[in-house]
Design a protein around this motif. Structure first.
Motif, PDB file in Angstrom:
ATOM      1  N   LEU A  53      27.845 -19.418 -60.166  1.00  0.00           N
ATOM      2  CA  LEU A  53      29.177 -18.833 -59.994  1.00  0.00           C
ATOM      3  C   LEU A  53      29.592 -18.982 -58.529  1.00  0.00           C
ATOM      4  O   LEU A  53      29.114 -18.267 -57.652  1.00  0.00           O
ATOM      5  N   THR A  54      30.494 -19.908 -58.275  1.00  0.00           N
ATOM      6  CA  THR A  54      30.916 -20.196 -56.909  1.00  0.00           C
ATOM      7  C   THR A  54      31.571 -19.001 -56.213  1.00  0.00           C
ATOM      8  O   THR A  54      31.296 -18.774 -55.032  1.00  0.00           O
ATOM      9  N   PRO A  55      32.439 -18.215 -56.878  1.00  0.00           N
ATOM     10  CA  PRO A  55      33.040 -17.074 -56.168  1.00  0.00           C
ATOM     11  C   PRO A  55      31.993 -16.068 -55.678  1.00  0.00           C
ATOM     12  O   PRO A  55      32.143 -15.505 -54.598  1.00  0.00           O
ATOM     13  N   PHE A  56      30.944 -15.854 -56.461  1.00  0.00           N
ATOM     14  CA  PHE A  56      29.906 -14.925 -56.038  1.00  0.00           C
ATOM     15  C   PHE A  56      29.149 -15.461 -54.826  1.00  0.00           C
ATOM     16  O   PHE A  56      28.802 -14.706 -53.923  1.00  0.00           O
ATOM     17  N   LYS A  57      28.884 -16.757 -54.813  1.00  0.00           N
ATOM     18  CA  LYS A  57      28.199 -17.338 -53.653  1.00  0.00           C
ATOM     19  C   LYS A  57      29.064 -17.223 -52.403  1.00  0.00           C
ATOM     20  O   LYS A  57      28.584 -16.844 -51.338  1.00  0.00           O
ATOM     21  N   GLY A  58      30.354 -17.523 -52.538  1.00  0.00           N
ATOM     22  CA  GLY A  58      31.252 -17.456 -51.388  1.00  0.00           C
ATOM     23  C   GLY A  58      31.434 -16.035 -50.871  1.00  0.00           C
ATOM     24  O   GLY A  58      31.390 -15.794 -49.660  1.00  0.00           O
ATOM     25  N   LEU A  59      31.631 -15.095 -51.789  1.00  0.00           N
ATOM     26  CA  LEU A  59      31.775 -13.703 -51.365  1.00  0.00           C
ATOM     27  C   LEU A  59      30.471 -13.156 -50.804  1.00  0.00           C
ATOM     28  O   LEU A  59      30.469 -12.339 -49.880  1.00  0.00           O
ATOM     29  N   GLY A  60      29.340 -13.599 -51.342  1.00  0.00           N
ATOM     30  CA  GLY A  60      28.048 -13.181 -50.801  1.00  0.00           C
ATOM     31  C   GLY A  60      27.854 -13.657 -49.375  1.00  0.00           C
ATOM     32  O   GLY A  60      27.411 -12.900 -48.508  1.00  0.00           O
ATOM     33  N   ILE A  61      28.212 -14.909 -49.119  1.00  0.00           N
ATOM     34  CA  ILE A  61      28.114 -15.438 -47.754  1.00  0.00           C
ATOM     35  C   ILE A  61      29.056 -14.689 -46.826  1.00  0.00           C
ATOM     36  O   ILE A  61      28.695 -14.350 -45.691  1.00  0.00           O
ATOM     37  N   ALA A  62      30.268 -14.410 -47.310  1.00  0.00           N
ATOM     38  CA  ALA A  62      31.230 -13.655 -46.487  1.00  0.00           C
ATOM     39  C   ALA A  62      30.701 -12.261 -46.165  1.00  0.00           C
ATOM     40  O   ALA A  62      30.825 -11.795 -45.026  1.00  0.00           O
ATOM     41  N   LEU A  63      30.107 -11.597 -47.156  1.00  0.00           N
ATOM     42  CA  LEU A  63      29.561 -10.252 -46.912  1.00  0.00           C
ATOM     43  C   LEU A  63      28.405 -10.286 -45.923  1.00  0.00           C
ATOM     44  O   LEU A  63      28.205  -9.335 -45.161  1.00  0.00           O
ATOM     45  N   MET A  64      27.630 -11.343 -45.941  1.00  0.00           N
ATOM     46  CA  MET A  64      26.502 -11.417 -45.013  1.00  0.00           C
ATOM     47  C   MET A  64      26.942 -11.730 -43.584  1.00  0.00           C
ATOM     48  O   MET A  64      26.300 -11.283 -42.633  1.00  0.00           O
ATOM     49  N   LEU A  65      28.031 -12.471 -43.427  1.00  0.00           N
ATOM     50  CA  LEU A  65      28.391 -12.957 -42.094  1.00  0.00           C
ATOM     51  C   LEU A  65      29.517 -12.195 -41.389  1.00  0.00           C
ATOM     52  O   LEU A  65      29.610 -12.246 -40.168  1.00  0.00           O
ATOM     53  N   TYR A  66      30.366 -11.491 -42.128  1.00  0.00           N
ATOM     54  CA  TYR A  66      31.515 -10.883 -41.461  1.00  0.00           C
ATOM     55  C   TYR A  66      31.158  -9.785 -40.461  1.00  0.00           C
ATOM     56  O   TYR A  66      31.919  -9.571 -39.518  1.00  0.00           O
ATOM     57  N   PRO A  67      30.030  -9.060 -40.584  1.00  0.00           N
ATOM     58  CA  PRO A  67      29.741  -8.049 -39.556  1.00  0.00           C
ATOM     59  C   PRO A  67      29.569  -8.629 -38.150  1.00  0.00           C
ATOM     60  O   PRO A  67      29.727  -7.918 -37.161  1.00  0.00           O
ATOM     61  N   TYR A  68      29.290  -9.923 -38.055  1.00  0.00           N
ATOM     62  CA  TYR A  68      29.159 -10.538 -36.736  1.00  0.00           C
ATOM     63  C   TYR A  68      30.503 -10.701 -36.042  1.00  0.00           C
ATOM     64  O   TYR A  68      30.562 -10.821 -34.821  1.00  0.00           O
ATOM     65  N   ALA A  69      31.599 -10.705 -36.808  1.00  0.00           N
ATOM     66  CA  ALA A  69      32.920 -10.935 -36.236  1.00  0.00           C
ATOM     67  C   ALA A  69      33.718  -9.650 -36.028  1.00  0.00           C
ATOM     68  O   ALA A  69      34.721  -9.660 -35.326  1.00  0.00           O
ATOM     69  N   ILE A  70      33.293  -8.552 -36.633  1.00  0.00           N
ATOM     70  CA  ILE A  70      34.045  -7.301 -36.564  1.00  0.00           C
ATOM     71  C   ILE A  70      33.262  -6.289 -35.738  1.00  0.00           C
ATOM     72  O   ILE A  70      32.075  -6.082 -35.970  1.00  0.00           O
ATOM     73  N   THR A  71      33.939  -5.649 -34.789  1.00  0.00           N
ATOM     74  CA  THR A  71      33.258  -4.685 -33.927  1.00  0.00           C
ATOM     75  C   THR A  71      33.648  -3.239 -34.222  1.00  0.00           C
ATOM     76  O   THR A  71      32.945  -2.328 -33.815  1.00  0.00           O
TER      77      THR A  71
END
Length: 81
Positions: free
Chosen positions: A42-60
């Motif tokens: 399921l591509t949407p789950f993979k994409g959202l999973g990657i987004a959930l793992m990486l977005y804390p690095y960009a938000i303070t």
């Protein structure tokens, strides 16, 4: 500890416990979503999973961290089977 005081005017501060908890929580949810998406192809789950793992690095900001995390988790709920 004195060195941290000299870096505060430059914008370098340590995150609070609420931020660290949120970053770890949403990263774990993202890891689980990525694994599920990879296993189920399921591509949407993979994409959202990657987004959930990486977005804390960009938000303070802690409030924004929780807002974006809840929105991405809602995206996982939306794309479920």
């Amino acid at each position: 500890m004195d060195q941290l005081k000299t870096l505060e005017p430059l914008g370098f501060t340590l995150p609070g416990p609420a931020y660290i908890f949120g970053a770890v929580l949403f990263s774990l949810i993202g890891w689980a979503a990525y694994r599920y998406g990879k296993k189920s192809s399921l591509t949407p789950f993979k994409g959202l999973g990657i987004a959930l793992m990486l977005y804390p690095y960009a938000i303070t900001d802690t409030l924004m961290l929780y807002g974006v995390g809840v929105a991405l988790c809602f995206g996982l709920y939306w794309y479920r089977k």
